[in-house]
Design a protein around this motif. Structure first.
Motif, PDB file in Angstrom:
ATOM      1  N   VAL A 110     -38.500 -67.433  15.805  1.00  0.00           N
ATOM      2  CA  VAL A 110     -38.998 -68.498  16.521  1.00  0.00           C
ATOM      3  C   VAL A 110     -38.234 -69.737  16.231  1.00  0.00           C
ATOM      4  N   GLY A 111     -37.847 -70.126  14.825  1.00  0.00           N
ATOM      5  CA  GLY A 111     -37.161 -71.011  14.496  1.00  0.00           C
ATOM      6  C   GLY A 111     -35.965 -71.225  15.430  1.00  0.00           C
ATOM      7  N   HIS A 112     -35.175 -69.828  15.658  1.00  0.00           N
ATOM      8  CA  HIS A 112     -33.878 -70.113  16.358  1.00  0.00           C
ATOM      9  C   HIS A 112     -34.005 -70.299  17.913  1.00  0.00           C
ATOM     10  N   LEU A 113     -35.284 -70.395  18.555  1.00  0.00           N
ATOM     11  CA  LEU A 113     -35.450 -70.175  19.812  1.00  0.00           C
ATOM     12  C   LEU A 113     -35.293 -71.523  20.706  1.00  0.00           C
ATOM     13  N   ALA A 114     -35.514 -72.617  19.662  1.00  0.00           N
ATOM     14  CA  ALA A 114     -35.404 -73.833  20.518  1.00  0.00           C
ATOM     15  C   ALA A 114     -34.863 -74.984  19.614  1.00  0.00           C
ATOM     16  N   HIS A 115     -34.517 -75.959  20.113  1.00  0.00           N
ATOM     17  CA  HIS A 115     -33.854 -77.211  19.475  1.00  0.00           C
ATOM     18  C   HIS A 115     -34.714 -78.091  20.008  1.00  0.00           C
ATOM     19  N   ILE A 116     -34.842 -79.332  19.246  1.00  0.00           N
ATOM     20  CA  ILE A 116     -35.593 -80.647  19.309  1.00  0.00           C
ATOM     21  C   ILE A 116     -34.596 -81.866  19.298  1.00  0.00           C
ATOM     22  N   SER A 117     -34.602 -82.747  20.054  1.00  0.00           N
ATOM     23  CA  SER A 117     -33.417 -83.926  19.654  1.00  0.00           C
ATOM     24  C   SER A 117     -34.398 -84.749  18.789  1.00  0.00           C
ATOM     25  N   ASP A 118     -35.653 -85.269  19.282  1.00  0.00           N
ATOM     26  CA  ASP A 118     -36.443 -86.330  18.348  1.00  0.00           C
ATOM     27  C   ASP A 118     -36.454 -85.839  16.965  1.00  0.00           C
ATOM     28  N   GLU A 119     -36.099 -86.682  15.921  1.00  0.00           N
ATOM     29  CA  GLU A 119     -36.281 -86.343  14.598  1.00  0.00           C
ATOM     30  C   GLU A 119     -37.665 -86.141  14.283  1.00  0.00           C
ATOM     31  N   ASP A 120     -38.604 -87.315  14.485  1.00  0.00           N
ATOM     32  CA  ASP A 120     -40.030 -87.121  14.260  1.00  0.00           C
ATOM     33  C   ASP A 120     -40.773 -86.010  14.779  1.00  0.00           C
ATOM     34  N   ALA A 121     -40.444 -85.923  16.224  1.00  0.00           N
ATOM     35  CA  ALA A 121     -40.964 -84.721  16.738  1.00  0.00           C
ATOM     36  C   ALA A 121     -40.519 -83.286  16.240  1.00  0.00           C
ATOM     37  N   ALA A 122     -39.409 -83.249  15.767  1.00  0.00           N
ATOM     38  CA  ALA A 122     -38.774 -81.993  15.293  1.00  0.00           C
ATOM     39  C   ALA A 122     -39.477 -81.750  13.781  1.00  0.00           C
ATOM     40  N   TRP A 123     -39.802 -82.741  13.092  1.00  0.00           N
ATOM     41  CA  TRP A 123     -40.483 -82.531  11.856  1.00  0.00           C
ATOM     42  C   TRP A 123     -42.025 -82.232  11.769  1.00  0.00           C
ATOM     43  N   VAL A 124     -42.499 -82.979  12.797  1.00  0.00           N
ATOM     44  CA  VAL A 124     -44.104 -82.565  12.820  1.00  0.00           C
ATOM     45  C   VAL A 124     -44.248 -81.250  13.538  1.00  0.00           C
ATOM     46  N   ILE A 125     -43.630 -80.826  14.532  1.00  0.00           N
ATOM     47  CA  ILE A 125     -43.725 -79.570  15.400  1.00  0.00           C
ATOM     48  C   ILE A 125     -43.484 -78.769  14.566  1.00  0.00           C
ATOM     49  N   SER A 126     -42.337 -78.646  13.819  1.00  0.00           N
ATOM     50  CA  SER A 126     -42.063 -77.769  12.728  1.00  0.00           C
ATOM     51  C   SER A 126     -42.810 -77.371  11.668  1.00  0.00           C
ATOM     52  N   TRP A 127     -43.465 -78.507  11.118  1.00  0.00           N
ATOM     53  CA  TRP A 127     -44.451 -78.438  10.053  1.00  0.00           C
ATOM     54  C   TRP A 127     -45.691 -77.603  10.993  1.00  0.00           C
TER      55      TRP A 127
END
Length: 1946
Positions: A1690-1707
């Protein structure tokens, strides 16, 4: 019944009684006593015939008709014999295994024979058909339609149920079977009347073959048959499994049932036999038929039938050859006898393999077809035997043609192979054409009996005194046709007595000629020999040897052929003449020879021209310079007759390519030496590789390949080096020489050469030379050579010297060291590149920054020295050592005296740490300023500052001495519990930012001030509170008796005074009792009623300088009621509530009490209207101390609100559910057009059909996931709707408007079908009928006289064309101009552009008004096949075409005699050489029609040849033909061939005169007067003019041909120039378009001006792109999960540009990030097994989510319900997918759902509140500050707070937008560069083409001038003589002169 024999003494011995079976043993024994009259006391032994005593168990096993004995004892002898009844019904294996043993016994592939048995039955069944007899073999091997099957169908008479019963009886032949159940209707067998070849279809004979074949192919056979004039279909199944089952159950194996049913009824067919449904559906269209369906087909049979499809169909075509093609067989030139039998084979396999289909009539390679079509003549005979056996026989002759036998080859027959290069067999053929094969194949009643052949008869053997060659008796094949008087075995594979009967003395053979009856008086052997002699003389073709030159004895041939050989100059072979000097090519020789003919050899004693086989040709290989005049004799048969002169010349050109032409140089180690290169002195040359190339620059492997076994002449390459000096001299000096042989894979290799040290110019010379003698020439020309010039310059640097250094050196201050470089020979030279110097100094550390080089100078820059000095006022001398690695003398020394350097650091004293100071006192420090090496240094502006937190800044100046003193103000800190406090003093220099600040620790000792506070609670027990402690307290309670104490810095308690009390504050109340405070008591605390509300409390002294804090956590009170938590309040009827309902105890404040236990689940209950309690479960959840209720489902009742009541003891809880419509299960038609519905063909219906989606209970279901589509039955009708399929709308409705309906007249059905989760939803159907449109044209009906002949140049018959409407009526509304007639040559489905269009004729008075006529249309003048088609135009568009009509245009009436190709005008001379007297050679004349088409094939006669004067003149001096004055030549079938026609050697004639050679036809029955053919020629009798005119004429002909070629080349170049011009214009347009796009990308036009600029720009942008790629960015850890069916983690299937969004969605997805996503469940199961269940996996094919995207909950129907704050966005929209988007979208819909991302938690909670108030569902909300608000409304706590970023494994970051922009710009630039390159190439080609055009035009002018000059010379030679101006022009033709052309300008 049981037979019992009595053998007891004193009784009648052997008395037999038949007793009843079915009794018990005791009753049976009593019956025995009674029947035999035995007294009750009589004892006996009852045994079986095998002496087994019968007891109760054995008695039960006795069968009917068993035999028993009454004996005194079991071993008593039988005094009288006894008869035992037995039953010997054959075992069913007799039926099911007989075919296997029968067919395999022959040792051949059996399937074609077994299929033939079934075809035999079909041929018999269709024998009385009046129309086409159709037999189909269907091989159904596509398992998607059921199990594999072999089906044989025919359209024969069918079988009644009685006949079907007869068929099932094994070996019930047609001679003994009864065809009816009634005696009056029975028919006896009648033998058919005799027919040619016995093709009477009477081949279903013995009652064996069908069963044997069926059970040989499979294990079950189903017979389906419908007799003619019967309404019923009869069906019988025989199965091996059924036989075994009956045997096991002790049933009658040979009993079965016939199913009688109506046609088309397949209700009894199972799913495994679904393919039978299509076969049974076909029954309704058939009057009668029989179908044999065989299942359980052996896998080996299936593989053979699929893999060898062509083989076994060819075998079947061979077996039924004469049934398929008629009595004359498959003769390609004679199709007059056509058969009405079609045997069609169809093979259907599983897709993607296509359908294979073959009509056996299309097979063209069965053996009989090969025999028939390779034969040139036949010999027919008959034979009769004494028992009325009749036999027809045919012999076919297969001639020998030039060099090969034409007897067909049988792939199954092994023949002795002929070696390709066997010179002992010079003809290259076999002596025996037929080999060891038998002559005759045998047919029985027209059907091949495959395993019986007849070798020969006495009358067709070679007589002992025959003059015919032995080979002639091996060149005929034969076939025998017998009637049924000759017996065959049951499987019809062998004759039983054929050869025995035919070789019996009573057998009589007679020849048959044409249609005459056989004559018994004629000797068949004599007639056969005469026929064979005729075939040999007429059809066997041999080689003609011409130009006998004498005998010769040859050497080098075999001993058998050492005798004389005859030598010839010419041969004629296969219609071609080969003479000495001709170029030929060999075939089947090693190697293939290309050469010039010297002479021909024929073995034996020959004296003149002769026909013979064999012979040899002597050739000399060319080019002679390559093969050294090599001569070889090869068999004449090995001359390649298909080779053209052009091909041979091309191959000779290829041989010329074997000669060396140039040298190719390469430098294998990469040290290439360019031409005119400059290299440093001492540089070695090489290694060097040389390849010798031919003229086409291809390697010849360093040998001249002459084709000999030695591999050719080996070549070496010689290398020489010449020195010219600094200034080039005329006579250079050779300083070295080397020679290199060829090394495979390396060429001619020269290793490194000697080093060249002298400066100046050199030449490297390479020359090919012969290996054995070093010669540099071969074949009279120099071998290729190569020269390479270069210059040697100064060498690399080897030594250096120092330049002047600066005088003021300081520690740590950079300075430079200059140096001068020289090479090893003392020449100034440049420093070596990448020189890395080493600098060292005694007692000092040395470093430097960089180096630089200029000319011969080398400088070390930024040199620094570091080290201790005596002091800053005195200097010291040091030795500086410099080393330049790589130089020979690499080390030098120099003296330096440095001073202290610039300020670098501070030193603070005292250096002890920490520095102690009592709280309230100042601190003193001493500071020193040091350079980089630690030396005290003094410089301007050396100001030092000291900064201590809470104190003022302290400063001192160290500029003069480098030292100073700093004193701070008093220190005042807060110290608690006597613990000392630590401070940090920071020292820095503001003017020297590079000097690091110094920090020193201060330890502040405690004083007596208040510094600490303690709290405790006095109750039943003393409770001491801890700082920041969490205290558990009952919700709603009061914390009382709270006391405090104060302590100073040393830990002593401080008494609370009024002054101190006034400075104490609390945060839970503002009302404080000062008196209580002085007593140490604090106000009481009221605890919150909610357990979630943890409250912070604080007590402070003097504005928080001293404080104490703690937190009170409420805990729940005693249970007050039962509470239920529902995940959702809406549920569909019939569906179970998703997620469990949780039941728990809460207190008075609604806090969960956790008082429930696991035993409570047995006492809980639930009640509601329509509640389905079957699946309700109460489950205890230990983690939450609650009960989870699952399985809540409503299966009846109305929609709306339902009250659900939960009970537990005295506690109850009520919740409401909103019940909505259930899962959609059906469709209802709400509205539509009125019924009955009739539609005009080609129109639609304006009123739409509206269907409603409903659940199981009829409630409207608004489920938009359901897709509704329309279907029509039958499929022959085409119905077009506004949409083919569409999802239901928000109300569950779907509307369809019928736009277009097309089909034939009839009744049809329109059905509406839904689809939900790939499952069909049934819907309503609407019946409608189609009415044909009388105004719509659909076909063109064409009528004409089909018996008419189409004569070339004649008139077509009248064609009448009717336009037929959809309703079948003829339409007359079209104009005549709307119809066209098209005619083109050949057969093609599509009309070519060259087709001729003919217009419709004007109508005539008597014409049918409903038709359009085409009259008087001309037939094309040339013969051949033509296609005619008619078309109809409506509004200038062709909308309708007729069927194509294929006509054969034949030649018209014969009118003249003419040549096949027009010969040139001959010039003959008064000469002895026949070549100069030849008028015509190899000319064929034919009778032709007026258009030049050959005709008169039935005309025979003579052609008279004579000579006359031209232009009607008279002359007595006419030239005479050789031999006679007037010659007559035979004319046969309208054609004659003239090999050579010449004038006499001393023929009369006038010099330079023109004569006419006349060929006049004289036929026996001329249809009209036939015109003669006239050919002019010129006669000369003076030798000088003969030679001159001959030379000029030859030269003129050559120039004329050359001009024609130049004109063709000119035309081609003009076309090429036009193409290139268009290409350049296209490139310009493309260039401008790309330039415009690049300009929009802000790329300056200046950078696009040249390819060099573009390359520079591309390099720049590519470098920037690569920098972006190398820039580190956020990435999810890599894994090794990969595979074709693995999507990834799952972690390889998408990228996220926004740092804050990447942090909270990944958590938020942390538990899912490592989950592996697979495409299939099978792959997921594999990973689960491999990882032993440790790895999370999810399969895509097991995911089911809602299709489409839902809007945010504050949006409805495109508008906002309220204006949100906090920027809500769907979290899934922030994902950038890295791979398959659709699959990734499905994954994240499942795991992330509709989760929302917002700015902060406050905005999130307000947003959720507003959404809930609007009655909408709110999904989970994540915030950019790391909080989570769950869909249940819960937030806060550690579980809803994201950890620090570095802990979370986050989604990767995508490449920046700049990267995509760069990629697009790079792609555009590459396209633009490619366009520019292509444009330049096209422009260059165009320029060269224009130049070539000018050159050709100039050459044409020069050639035309030369032609004019030749014309003048010819005129001068002929001056005074009568004759034509151009003696080379043929009769009736004028040579086209090259026309003048305008000079095309580019």
């Amino acid at each position: 019944m049981i037979n019992v024999y009595n053998y007891l003494p004193n009784y009648q011995q052997g008395l037999k009684k038949t007793l009843k079976l079915g009794l018990e043993l005791d009753d049976f024994l009593r019956l025995v006593h009674r029947e035999f009259g035995l007294p009750p006391w009589q004892k006996f032994c009852l045994v079986t015939t095998d002496r087994t005593v019968v007891d109760h168990a054995k008695f039960k096993e006795l069968q009917d008709d068993s035999t028993l004995y009454l004996l005194q004892s079991e071993d008593q002898d039988l005094p009288v014999a006894a008869k035992e009844v037995i039953n010997f019904v054959p075992h069913y294996n007799t039926l099911i295994e007989s075919g296997t043993f029968e067919y395999f016994a022959e040792g051949q592939e059996s399937l074609s024979c077994s299929l033939a048995e079934l075809v035999d039955n079909s041929l018999s069944a269709t024998a009385k058909n009046t129309g086409v007899r159709t037999i189909e073999i269907r091989l159904l091997f596509d398992k998607t339609f059921g199990k594999s099957a072999v089906v044989v169908l025919d359209n024969g008479c069918g079988m009644t149920s009685k006949q079907l019963n007869n068929w099932a009886v094994y070996r019930l032949s047609k001679f003994t079977r009864e065809n009816s159940r009634f005696e009056s209707e029975r028919e006896n067998y009648a033998r058919p009347e005799p027919v040619p070849r016995s093709l009477n279809s009477d081949i279903s004979y013995f009652g064996v073959g069908g069963k044997q074949a069926a059970f040989h192919i499979g294990t079950s056979v189903r017979m389906i048959s419908k007799p003619r004039n019967s309404p019923d279909v009869h069906e019988l199944v025989l199965s091996k499994d059924e036989f075994q089952k009956k045997e096991k159950n002790k049933e009658d194996v040979y009993k079965g049932t016939i199913l009688n049913r109506k046609p088309g009824d397949f209700s009894h067919i199972t799913h495994e036999e679904s393919y039978l449904q299509d076969i049974i559906k076909e029954e309704t269209r058939k009057e009668s038929f029989t179908a044999v369906v065989i299942t359980g087909v052996c896998p080996g049979h299936i593989d053979y039938l699929k893999d060898c499809f062509h083989e076994w169909t060819r075998q079947l075509a061979h077996i039924y050859h004469y049934y398929i093609h008629g009595v004359n067989g498959n003769h390609k030139m004679d199709q007059s006898q056509k058969s009405n039998i079609d045997i069609l084979v169809t093979l259907r396999e599983k897709p993607p393999k296509g359908l294979r289909q073959k009509n056996l009539r299309e097979v063209q390679d069965d053996l009989q077809t090969l025999y028939i079509n390779s034969a040139v003549d036949t010999f027919e005979f008959k034979a009769e035997t004494s028992d009325d056996g009749c036999l027809d026989g045919i012999l076919r002759y297969h001639p020998f043609l030039y060099d090969k036998e034409t007897y067909p080859k049988d792939p199954k027959t092994l023949q002795a192979a002929v070696e390709e290069d066997d010179d002992e067999n010079p003809s290259g053929i076999m002596n025996q054409a037929r080999g060891k094969r038998d002559i005759f194949e045998c047919f029985w009643n027209g059907r091949l009996i495959p395993y019986t052949t007849v070798s020969e008869f006495d009358w067709c053997c070679r007589p002992s005194r025959s003059t015919l060659p032995l080979e002639c008796f091996s060149r005929f094949s034969g076939v025998l046709f017998t009637n049924d008087k000759f017996r065959v075995n049951a499987s019809k594979q062998k004759f039983m007595d054929l050869e025995l009967k035919l070789k019996h003395k009573d057998a009589h053979f007679t020849p048959v000629f044409n249609v005459q009856k056989a004559s018994k008086n004629r000797s068949i052997q004599k007639e056969f020999i005469q026929w064979l002699e005729k075939c040999h003389s007429q059809f066997d073709k041999q080689v003609k040897f011409i130009g006998y030159q004498g005998p010769v004895k040859r050497t080098g041939v075999s001993i058998k052929k050492l005798s004389d050989w005859a030598v010839f100059s010419t041969i004629e072979l296969d219609g071609k003449r080969y003479k000495a000097g001709d170029l030929v090519k060999s075939q089947k020789t090693q190697p293939i020879y290309y050469g010039k003919v010297n002479q021909f050899y024929l073995h034996g004693d020959h004296k003149g021209d002769v026909f013979a086989t064999g012979g040899e040709v002597e050739i000399t290989r060319v080019p002679e310079t390559l093969y050294d005049n090599y001569t070889r004799a090869i068999p004449i048969s090995k001359i390649d007759r298909s080779a053209t002169i052009e091909t041979i010349k091309n191959c000779i050109e290829i041989d010329i390519d074997k000669l060396p032409a140039k040298l190719s140089i390469s430098w294998p180690k990469g040290n290439a030496l360019p031409q005119n290169a400059v290299i440093p002195a001492g540089t070695p040359l090489g290694p060097l590789a040389v390849e010798i190339l031919n003229r086409k620059e291809k390697s010849i492997s360093s040998r001249i390949n002459t084709g000999g076994q030695g591999g050719g002449i080996k070549l070496n390459v010689g290398l020489r080096i010449f020195f010219h000096g600094p200034k080039e001299v005329k006579q250079p000096k050779q300083i070295s020489y080397f020679s290199a042989p060829y090394i495979t894979g390396h060429g001619h290799w020269f290793n490194k050469n000697v080093s060249l040290t002298d400066l100046g110019k050199y030449t490297l010379a390479l020359k090919a030379e012969l290996s054995e003698n070093k010669k540099t020439s071969y074949g009279g020309r120099e071998l290729p050579s190569y020269e390479h010039k270069f210059t040697v310059k100064e060498g690399n640097a080897e030594n250096f010297t120092f330049g002047p250094l600066t005088t003021s050196l300081r520690i740590g201050v950079p300075f430079s060291i200059p140096m001068q470089m020289t090479d090893s020979y003392g020449h100034p030279t440049k420093p070596p590149p990448n020189l890395q110097p080493v600098v060292e100094c005694s007692d000092l550390a040395v470093s430097f920054e960089t180096t630089s080089a200029s000319g011969n100078s080398f400088t070390i820059q930024g040199v620094k020295v570091i080290g201790k000095l005596q002091n800053y006022q005195h200097s010291r001398r040091f030795d500086l050592k410099v080393t330049l690695p790589g130089l020979k003398k690499q080390t030098q020394f120099v003296k330096i005296s440095p001073f202290p350097g610039n300020p670098h650091s501070l030193l603070v004293k005292p250096e002890v740490k920490p520095v102690k100071v009592e709280n309230g006192n100042p601190v003193s420090f001493a500071v020193e300023v040091l350079d980089e090496a630690g030396n005290i240094t003094a410089n301007a502006k050396q100001i030092v500052r000291c900064q201590i937190p809470g104190l003022k800044l302290a400063v001192t100046d160290c500029s003069s001495t480098g030292t100073g003193q700093i004193v701070t103000e008093p220190v005042n800190l807060k110290i608690i519990n006597g613990e000392p406090q630590m401070l940090q003093a920071k020292f820095e220099m503001p003017s020297q930012k590079h000097i690091a600040a110094i920090t020193t620790e201060l330890k502040v000792m405690p004083s007596s001030r208040v510094s600490r506070m303690e709290l405790f609670c006095e109750g039943e027990e003393r409770l001491e509170l801890k700082y920041e402690e969490k205290i558990q307290w009952q919700a709603g309670g009061v914390l009382e008796n709270l006391l405090f104490k104060l302590y100073d810095e040393s830990g002593k308690e401080v008494k609370v005074t009024p002054e101190i009390a006034s400075s104490i504050k609390v945060n839970w109340t503002g009302d404080i009792d000062q008196r209580a405070l002085i007593m140490g008591r604090l106000p009481d605390i009221q605890v919150s009623t909610k357990v979630q509300e943890e409250r912070f409390h604080q007590v402070s002294y003097r504005d928080h300088s001293v404080s104490f804090s703690f937190t009170i956590v409420p805990y729940p009170d005693e249970p007050a009621r039962l509470k239920a938590i529902v995940p959702e309040n809406t549920v569909k009827l019939g569906e179970t509530v998703t997620g469990p309902i949780k039941l728990m105890f809460v207190d008075q404040y609604d806090n969960v009490t956790n008082r429930l236990t696991s035993d409570c689940v047995t006492s809980m209950a639930v009640e509601a209207e329509g509640l389905d309690k079957s699946n309700i479960a109460f489950l205890w959840e230990e983690s939450s101390s609650s009960v989870a209720v699952s399985g809540i489902r409503f299966n009846s009742g109305p929609l709306g609100t339902r009250d659900v009541c939960f009970t537990y003891g005295n506690y109850t809880e009520h919740i409401n559910f909103k019940v909505t419509a259930g899962i959609p299960t059906k469709l209802k038609l709400l509205s539509g057009p009125e019924m009955p519905l009739q539609i005009l063909n080609g129109t639609g219906i304006s009123t739409p059909f509206v269907v409603q989606l409903c659940d199981e209970w009829g409630n409207p279901s608004p489920d938009q996931r359901v897709v509704v589509e329309t279907r029509t039955t039958p499929s022959t009708v085409k119905v077009t709707t506004s949409v083919t399929s569409q999802p239901a709308d928000a109300e569950g409705k779907a509307a369809f408007t019928v736009v277009y309906v097309k089909g034939s007249k009839g009744y049809y059905q329109l059905e509406f079908v839904g689809c939900f989760n790939r499952k069909p939803i049934p819907g309503p159907h609407v019946n409608f009928s189609i009415i044909p449109d009388p105004n719509k044209p659909v076909t063109l009906s064409v009528n004409y006289d089909t018996s008419a002949r189409f004569l070339a140049g004649g008139t077509f018959p009248v064609f009448s064309v009717a336009v037929v409407s959809d309703a079948g009526s003829e339409m007359t509304t079209f104009k005549s101009a709307d119809l066209s007639m098209w005619c083109w040559k050949g057969e093609s489905l599509t009309r070519p552009e060259s087709a001729t269009r003919l217009v419709c004729s004007k109508p005539m008075e008597n014409d049918n008004k409903c038709c359009y006529y085409f009259r008087d249309k001309k037939i094309p003048p040339s013969v051949g096949t033509y296609t005619i088609q008619f078309s109809l135009r409506v509004e200038n568009t062709e909308v309708l075409f007729s069927n194509q009509i294929i006509v054969n245009v034949v030649a018209n009436q014969p009118v003249k005699l003419g040549p096949e190709c027009q010969p040139q005008t001959s010039v003959v001379y008064y000469s002895r050489d026949i070549a100069n007297r030849t008028l015509v050679e190899n000319m064929t004349l034919k009778i032709m029609d007026q258009h030049g088409n050959p005709t008169g094939q039935n005309l025979n006669g003579k052609v008279s040849v004579s000579i006359k004067c031209a232009d009607g003149e008279q002359s007595r001096n006419l030239p005479l033909l050789e031999g006679v004055g007037t010659l007559q030549i035979n004319l046969k079938d309208g054609s004659t061939h003239i090999n050579r026609l010449a004038i006499r050697e001393n023929s009369p004639g006038e010099n330079g005169r023109r004569y006419i050679l006349i060929f006049k036809p004289e036929v026996v029955i001329p249809p009209t007067s036939l015109g003669p053919f006239e050919l002019p020629f010129h006669f000369y009798n003076d030798f000088d003019n003969q030679q001159k005119v001959s030379g000029l004429t030859k030269k003129k002909h050559e120039l004329t041909v050359h001009v024609e070629k130049l004109n063709e080349t000119h035309s081609s170049l003009v076309r090429l120039r036009e193409l290139l011009t268009r290409s350049v214009l296209d490139s310009n347009i493309k260039e401008e378009a790309l330039k415009k796009v690049l300009k929009e990308s802000r790329i300056p036009a200046l950078q696009l001006s040249s390819i060099q600029n573009i390359d520079s720009l591309l390099q720049e942008k590519t470098a920037e792109k690569e920098r972006i790629e190398r820039t580190p960015r956020r990435a999810f850890p890599s894994s090794n999960c990969s595979g074709p069916d693995i999507l990834g983690k799952v972690g390889h299937l998408a990228h996220i540009s926004d740092e804050d969004a990447a942090w909270v969605i990944s958590w938020h997805l942390s538990s899912e990030m490592d989950c592996v996503i697979t495409k299939t469940t099978a792959e997921a199961q594999r990973i689960f097994r491999d990882e032993h269940g440790r790895q999370q996996i999810m399969a895509l094919d097991s995911i089911n989510v809602h299709q489409g995207s839902r809007p945010l909950p504050h949006m409805k129907q495109g508008r906002e319900l309220f204006s949100p704050v906090g920027n809500p966005v769907c979290a899934r929209n922030l994902l950038i997918y890295t791979t398959e988007e659709e699959s990734c979208e499905l994954v994240f819909k499942t795991i992330l759902g509709n989760t929302i991302l917002m700015d902060d938690i406050e905005s999130a909670t307000n947003y959720r509140k507003a959404v809930i108030q609007k009655g909408n569902y709110c999904p989970t909300i994540l915030t950019r500050d790391g909080n989570r608000l769950l869909f249940s409304g819960k937030f806060g706590g550690a579980q809803n707070k994201a950890p620090k970023r570095h802990i979370v494994k986050m989604f990767g970051a995508p490449l920046p937008l700049r990267y995509d922009t760069l990629q697009k710009e790079i792609d555009l630039l590459i396209q633009y560069r490619s366009t520019l390159e292509k444009k330049k190439i096209e422009e260059d080609k165009r320029h060269k083409t224009i130049q070539k055009l000018h050159e050709i035009e100039q050459e044409v002018e020069e050639t035309e001038k030369e032609l004019e000059e030749i014309e003048k010379q010819l005129a001068s030679v002929r001056s005074g003589k009568r004759g034509p101006e151009d003696i080379s022009e043929p009769s009736g033709l004028m040579m086209k002169r090259p026309r003048g052309r305008s000079r095309d300008t580019p």
